[in-house]
Design an enzyme around this catalytic site. Structure first.
Site, PDB file in Angstrom:
ATOM      1  N   GLY A 132     -39.375 -82.467  24.690  1.00  0.00           N
ATOM      2  CA  GLY A 132     -38.425 -83.046  25.627  1.00  0.00           C
ATOM      3  C   GLY A 132     -37.873 -84.395  25.222  1.00  0.00           C
ATOM      4  N   ARG A 139     -31.957 -89.594  62.338  1.00  0.00           N
ATOM      5  CA  ARG A 139     -32.701 -88.673  61.487  1.00  0.00           C
ATOM      6  C   ARG A 139     -33.990 -88.256  62.165  1.00  0.00           C
ATOM      7  NH1 ARG A 139     -30.851 -88.089  56.392  1.00  0.00           N
ATOM      8  NH2 ARG A 139     -29.320 -89.598  55.650  1.00  0.00           N
ATOM      9  N   ARG A 181     -29.349 -95.145  45.904  1.00  0.00           N
ATOM     10  CA  ARG A 181     -29.793 -95.151  47.299  1.00  0.00           C
ATOM     11  C   ARG A 181     -31.086 -95.939  47.496  1.00  0.00           C
ATOM     12  NH1 ARG A 181     -29.175 -88.752  48.321  1.00  0.00           N
ATOM     13  NH2 ARG A 181     -29.590 -88.794  46.085  1.00  0.00           N
ATOM     14  N   GLY A 229     -25.969 -82.273  52.162  1.00  0.00           N
ATOM     15  CA  GLY A 229     -24.977 -81.854  53.152  1.00  0.00           C
ATOM     16  C   GLY A 229     -25.426 -81.991  54.588  1.00  0.00           C
ATOM     17  N   LYS A 269     -25.667 -91.391  64.265  1.00  0.00           N
ATOM     18  CA  LYS A 269     -26.623 -90.360  63.863  1.00  0.00           C
ATOM     19  C   LYS A 269     -28.058 -90.869  63.967  1.00  0.00           C
ATOM     20  CE  LYS A 269     -27.166 -91.403  58.963  1.00  0.00           C
ATOM     21  NZ  LYS A 269     -27.084 -90.937  57.581  1.00  0.00           N
TER      22      LYS A 269
END
Length: 323
Positions: free
Chosen positions: A45, A202, A103, A234, A200
């Protein structure tokens, strides 16, 4: 090989193996060719890279979008940068249309890494002088790199498509959460459209589950343009679209720079009532999505223009102002 020259150095464009279609399009926009590169994977690898021509004294641009498998793409780009540094390149610019680990830009709880900062440190240690990227998940990541960072926006590319396809007087720009309000506001200014926000929450007990509860702003009978920097699984964007339809939206268009589209994304996007998904080609769009409701707009002219400005020592800010 055809190259662009200034009085001091030549422009050389290199590309890893993650997204060859975008690399070749950027090269075509620059009127040059990719430098021939030998890149192979050993049996265990490990990655090996060697350039087939001299790079001494050249302004080198290493294009690699951090596609899946993301760690391989990042490691290959780091090795490419190291090879250029050891071959006496005049300058090395990392071109990462999609910047991996963006993120993870802060610690949300104890004993967590700040991986976006680690990425910047790795590129600096490898020998990069500059980073060129598009629509980072958080603007503060620009400060993680000890050198210039050119942060491009794909909003003009995406917004122009929306204005060409839909009547502006019916549009409402929607932020899928509070964190993207500033971006959505810039979209609203460009399109001359009002702004709405989806609140929203979570589900802490179920991974990837998002519940969208409240829409702030008038969306009934409107064509809503949901804007975000990326669509990954999504969950967020589909929940936001459902909330808009529940509030009487006539249509929902999703516009995002980076179509990461991992895990259950293909299934969720296919099942959604969204009229159109508009992405750029910073990442390859999975074939599983088909092309019926998916539009991909190219950012190659944007990237090539920024590369040209950097090489000529022109202002990238002035270049972006014309977009």
């Amino acid at each position: 090989m055809t190259v662009q020259r200034t009085g001091r150095s030549e422009l050389l464009l290199f590309a890893g193996r993650s997204h060859p279609a975008l690399a070749h399009e950027v090269a075509a926009q620059l009127g040059t060719s990719l430098v021939e590169t030998r890149a192979i994977d050993f049996a265990n690898g490990e990655i090996y890279v060697r350039y087939q021509q001299s790079v001494r004294g050249a302004d080198c641009f290493v294009l690699q979008s951090h596609t899946a498998p993301i760690n391989n793409a990042i490691m290959e780009q780091l090795i490419m940068v190291d090879a250029l540094k050891r071959a006496s390149a005049r300058s090395i610019t990392v071109v990462a249309p999609f910047y991996g680990y963006a993120r993870q830009d802060r610690k949300h709880s104890g004993r967590e890494p700040i991986s976006a900062r680690l990425m910047a440190d790795l590129f600096k240690a490898a020998g990069a002088d500059r980073i060129l990227t598009l629509d980072l998940h958080a603007d503060q990541i620009q400060g993680f790199f000890d050198g210039p960072v050119d942060h491009l926006s794909a909003m003009p590319v995406l917004a122009d498509h929306i204005s060409e396809q839909y009547a502006r007087e019916k549009l409402t720009v929607v932020s899928p959460d509070a964190g993207r309000v500033r971006v959505a506001d810039a979209w609203g200014e460009r399109l001359g459209a009002p702004l709405a926000i989806v609140h929203k929450r979570r589900d802490k007990d179920v991974a990837h589950r998002v519940s969208a509860h409240e829409v702030v702003g008038e969306v009934r009978g409107r064509v809503c343009v949901l804007v975000d920097d990326m669509v990954d699984t999504g969950g967020t964007i589909c929940a936001a679209a459902d909330a808009l339809f529940d509030q009487g939206a006539e249509e929902v268009i999703v516009a995002a720079t980076h179509g990461v589209l991992s895990g259950p994304a293909a299934e969720r996007l296919t099942a959604s009532k969204v009229t159109e998904f508009v992405f750029t080609d910073t990442l390859p769009v999975p074939a599983a999505l088909g092309q019926e409701r998916v539009t991909v707009r190219s950012v190659a002219p944007l990237i090539a223009g920024a590369i040209r400005a950097i090489h000529r020592q022109d202002s990238v800010t002035y270049f972006l102002a014309d977009q």
